[in-house]
Design an enzyme around this catalytic site. Structure first.
Site, PDB file in Angstrom:
ATOM      1  N   GLY A 180      40.808  41.856  43.963  1.00 52.37           N
ATOM      2  CA  GLY A 180      40.335  40.751  44.800  1.00 52.37           C
ATOM      3  C   GLY A 180      41.134  39.480  44.590  1.00 52.37           C
ATOM      4  N   GLY A 239      41.870  36.681  42.998  1.00 54.55           N
ATOM      5  CA  GLY A 239      41.541  36.065  41.714  1.00 54.55           C
ATOM      6  C   GLY A 239      42.079  34.654  41.580  1.00 54.55           C
ATOM      7  N   ARG A 240      43.068  34.340  42.399  1.00 53.65           N
ATOM      8  CA  ARG A 240      43.603  32.965  42.352  1.00 53.65           C
ATOM      9  C   ARG A 240      44.040  32.543  43.755  1.00 53.65           C
ATOM     10  NH1 ARG A 240      49.624  34.378  40.665  1.00 53.65           N
ATOM     11  NH2 ARG A 240      49.472  36.423  41.562  1.00 53.65           N
ATOM     12  N   GLY A 296      43.013  31.594  37.603  1.00 48.40           N
ATOM     13  CA  GLY A 296      42.958  31.228  39.018  1.00 48.40           C
ATOM     14  C   GLY A 296      44.048  30.257  39.446  1.00 48.40           C
ATOM     15  N   ASP A 323      47.500  46.910  46.670  1.00 49.31           N
ATOM     16  CA  ASP A 323      46.885  45.611  46.946  1.00 49.31           C
ATOM     17  C   ASP A 323      47.918  44.594  47.425  1.00 49.31           C
ATOM     18  OD1 ASP A 323      47.425  46.230  44.062  1.00 49.31           O
ATOM     19  OD2 ASP A 323      47.293  44.056  43.898  1.00 49.31           O
ATOM     20  N   ASN A 324      49.185  44.945  47.366  1.00 46.28           N
ATOM     21  CA  ASN A 324      50.226  44.035  47.837  1.00 46.28           C
ATOM     22  C   ASN A 324      50.860  44.543  49.129  1.00 46.28           C
ATOM     23  OD1 ASN A 324      49.795  42.386  45.643  1.00 46.28           O
ATOM     24  ND2 ASN A 324      51.415  43.299  44.407  1.00 46.28           N
ATOM     25  N   ASP A 349      52.683  38.871  49.207  1.00 43.67           N
ATOM     26  CA  ASP A 349      52.635  38.789  47.745  1.00 43.67           C
ATOM     27  C   ASP A 349      54.014  38.870  47.099  1.00 43.67           C
ATOM     28  OD1 ASP A 349      49.979  38.348  47.877  1.00 43.67           O
ATOM     29  OD2 ASP A 349      49.370  40.017  46.602  1.00 43.67           O
TER      30      ASP A 349
HETATM   31  P1  AMP Z   1      49.426  40.001  41.950  1.00 37.95           P
HETATM   32  O1  AMP Z   1      50.236  40.204  40.735  1.00 37.95           O
HETATM   33  O2  AMP Z   1      49.664  38.689  42.601  1.00 37.95           O
HETATM   34  O3  AMP Z   1      49.566  41.102  42.947  1.00 37.95           O
HETATM   35  O4  AMP Z   1      47.914  39.981  41.472  1.00 37.95           O
HETATM   36  C1  AMP Z   1      47.218  41.119  41.033  1.00 37.95           C
HETATM   37  C2  AMP Z   1      45.763  40.766  40.819  1.00 37.95           C
HETATM   38  O5  AMP Z   1      45.612  39.867  39.722  1.00 37.95           O
HETATM   39  C3  AMP Z   1      45.083  40.087  41.998  1.00 37.95           C
HETATM   40  O6  AMP Z   1      43.752  40.504  42.051  1.00 37.95           O
HETATM   41  C4  AMP Z   1      45.184  38.622  41.638  1.00 37.95           C
HETATM   42  O7  AMP Z   1      44.196  37.865  42.282  1.00 37.95           O
HETATM   43  C5  AMP Z   1      44.966  38.667  40.133  1.00 37.95           C
HETATM   44  N1  AMP Z   1      45.586  37.523  39.455  1.00 37.95           N
HETATM   45  C6  AMP Z   1      46.894  37.318  39.238  1.00 37.95           C
HETATM   46  N2  AMP Z   1      47.113  36.165  38.590  1.00 37.95           N
HETATM   47  C7  AMP Z   1      45.904  35.612  38.381  1.00 37.95           C
HETATM   48  C8  AMP Z   1      45.451  34.402  37.750  1.00 37.95           C
HETATM   49  N3  AMP Z   1      46.299  33.535  37.212  1.00 37.95           N
HETATM   50  N4  AMP Z   1      44.131  34.183  37.734  1.00 37.95           N
HETATM   51  C9  AMP Z   1      43.256  35.052  38.267  1.00 37.95           C
HETATM   52  N5  AMP Z   1      43.600  36.193  38.866  1.00 37.95           N
HETATM   53  C10 AMP Z   1      44.921  36.481  38.926  1.00 37.95           C
HETATM   54 MG    MG Z   2      48.811  40.666  44.877  1.00 36.90          MG
END
Ligand code: AMP
Ligand code: MG
Length: 490
Positions: free
Chosen positions: A86, A88-89, A122, A248-249, A258
């Site tokens: 989900g 997360g940020r 976040g 998810d990307n 992403d």
């Molecule tokens: P990503 O690496 O951008 O594809 O993120 C993978 C997952 O980790 C997603 O659910 C993001 O929302 C979560 N996520 C990545 N970085 C953070 C962060 N700094 N704080 C909270 N959630 C994160």
């Molecule tokens: Mg992502």
């Protein structure tokens, strides 16, 4: 002035999202606003630059009419299923209908914790925000479907990663933020009604033609498969490596989404990997078509209960659609590569000619972008021009290929001048080279100097133009300048 936010996603079952509020930052400063995109969205750039606009872009105030939410999704990360990821940020402020009538999401990335943050803060660090801004806008200028960057704001707060880093918020615009993982999440909940609502929503928003098909959910899968085959072929024609093609990307809209440890190839190497955590080369350049179809199979699995109540029949029909990927991808790939070589007609030997060039480039450590750009400038006396041959450490093999290429060109109906014009429009002179991005980020993070960032973004807006002032941005990395790995740094 108010932004006419809507939130049609919020009409979906509540399990698919959570209402959230952005968390305030200490001292927001606008780094860059994308005026052209703001105009496309019908937003007032002057207002966005003002106090209220800055408050909205930093998450310090929720703009009027916005009901911010974070989306739920699952995802296969490097092949391992994680049921609850989900936003997360990232916080979706809402949707706007742009000047061409398209619904677009406006999202803040790095605006604070949400129910999906798990152990994360976040927040986003400045470096990744600038990287996403640069690369997503470069992709748009290159003509690749992509999410866009509306603004980057420095927060004045520090974020703690391996080291403390300046924080930033990116305002991202997307035709939607619905991912393969969003469908996986709905399917994992075991709530068929919610899954069907999501599918119906995506059909209405992205693929209305599927709605009138005999089996709308199978048609939806087919549309996403086609959009991804087309997208990945486009990436491959430009040397783009996504870096983390987790489910998810991958957006169901067919936009690139992403931008993490992404990069463009310098020297051509299908095994090239950039992500620091991709030990086994799962997301290597040459593996991207295979990974895409693997991800699409996960989408198909999620859709099975909607495709047919009989599981065996659903699987058989989904497999048939998935099998289309290879055909559509090969077709699109060939079309891109023919265009890159200036071949306006299709001949049976073209695939082999293209393959032999790529093998020669790999063997000769040739720069991907420079090679195709130099090929676009016609040879003077029939032989390979010196500036082309010098890109190859195996000039003899290259010259052999070049002769075959010239033979092929002699059977082309278009004039060399026409061909040159067409090739210059598909073989970019400028790509966001990784060593350039790193030096731009380093100037911003270490010295608070954003001038190199602005210069690079401006140059990348016209990647196909032959502008002398852009010369400094065309060069591949000098020995020692190469960036070997890009850390997620998120
Ligand atoms: P990503 O690496 O951008 O594809 O993120 C993978 C997952 O980790 C997603 O659910 C993001 O929302 C979560 N996520 C990545 N970085 C953070 C962060 N700094 N704080 C909270 N959630 C994160
Ligand atoms: Mg992502």
């Amino acid at each position: 002035m108010a932004i006419a936010f809507e939130s049609t996603f919020s009409s979906l079952p509540e399990s698919l999202f959570s209402p959230v509020r952005p968390s305030a930052v200490r001292q927001p400063v606008l780094i860059r606003l994308n005026d052209d995109l703001a105009a496309d969205l019908g937003l007032n750039a002057q207002w966005l630059r003002g106090t209220e606009g800055l408050a909205a872009l930093s998450g310090n105030a929720v703009p009027h009419a916005s009901t911010p939410i974070a989306l739920a999704y699952s995802g296969h990360q490097f092949g391992t299923f994680v049921p609850r990821l989900g936003d997360g940020r990232a916080i979706l402020l809402g949707e706007v209908v742009d000047r061409s009538g398209h619904r677009r999401d406006i999202q803040l990335k790095g605006a604070g914790r949400t129910p999906y943050s798990r152990r994360g803060d976040g927040r986003a660090a400045l470096g990744p925000v600038l990287r996403e801004y640069i690369v997503s806008e470069a992709m748009a200028a290159l003509g690749v479907p992509t999410t866009r960057a509306l603004a980057a704001v420095a927060t004045g707060d520090r974020v703690q990663r391996e080291i403390g880093l300046p924080g930033a918020v990116l305002t991202r615009v997307a035709s939607s933020h619905i991912r393969v993982g969003t469908f996986q999440y709905a399917a994992t909940q075991g709530d068929i009604a919610a899954l069907r609502s999501l599918a119906d929503y995506v059909i209405a928003r992205h693929y209305p033609q599927a709605g009138t098909a005999q089996n709308p959910y199978l048609a939806l899968l087919d549309h996403v498969v086609r959009a991804q085959a087309s997208l990945i072929a486009h990436w491959m024609s430009l040397g783009f490596i996504h870096g983390v093609m987790n489910t998810d990307n991958m957006a169901v809209s067919g936009e690139t989404i992403d931008y993490g440890p992404c990069a463009f190839l310098d020297t051509y190497d299908p095994a090239k990997v950039f992500s620091s955590i991709d030990e086994f080369g799962r997301y290597a350049f040459g593996n991207q078509p295979r990974v895409a179809v693997w991800n699409l199979a996960r989408l198909a699995e999620a859709l099975l209960p909607l495709i047919d109540t009989n599981v065996d029949d659903a699987v058989a029909r989904a497999q048939e659609v998935l099998a289309g990927f290879a055909i559509q991808y090969e077709d699109a790939h060939l079309r891109h590569m023919r265009a890159k070589l200036g071949l306006s007609t299709a001949m049976s030997e073209d695939a082999q000619l293209i393959e032999e060039l790529l093998l020669t480039m790999h063997d000769g450590r040739a720069d991907f972008t420079l090679t195709f750009r130099a090929l676009s400038q016609p040879s003077v006396n029939g032989g390979a021009p010196a500036e082309l041959t010098k890109l190859f450490s195996n000039p003899e093999r290259f010259n052999g290929w070049y002769e075959r290429y010239q033979d092929r060109l002699r059977r082309e109906p278009v004039s060399p001048l026409e061909r040159e014009r067409a090739m210059m429009g598909v073989n970019p002179r400028l790509i966001p080279r990784n060593h350039r991005i790193e030096s731009v980020i380093s100037a911003a993070v270490t010295d608070g100097d954003y001038a190199p960032f602005h210069e690079l973004v401006a140059a990348l807006a016209t990647p196909y133009a032959e502008k002398p002032e852009n010369d400094p941005f065309t060069a591949p990395p000098a020995p020692g300048e190469e960036v070997l790995r890009t850390f997620c740094g998120t």
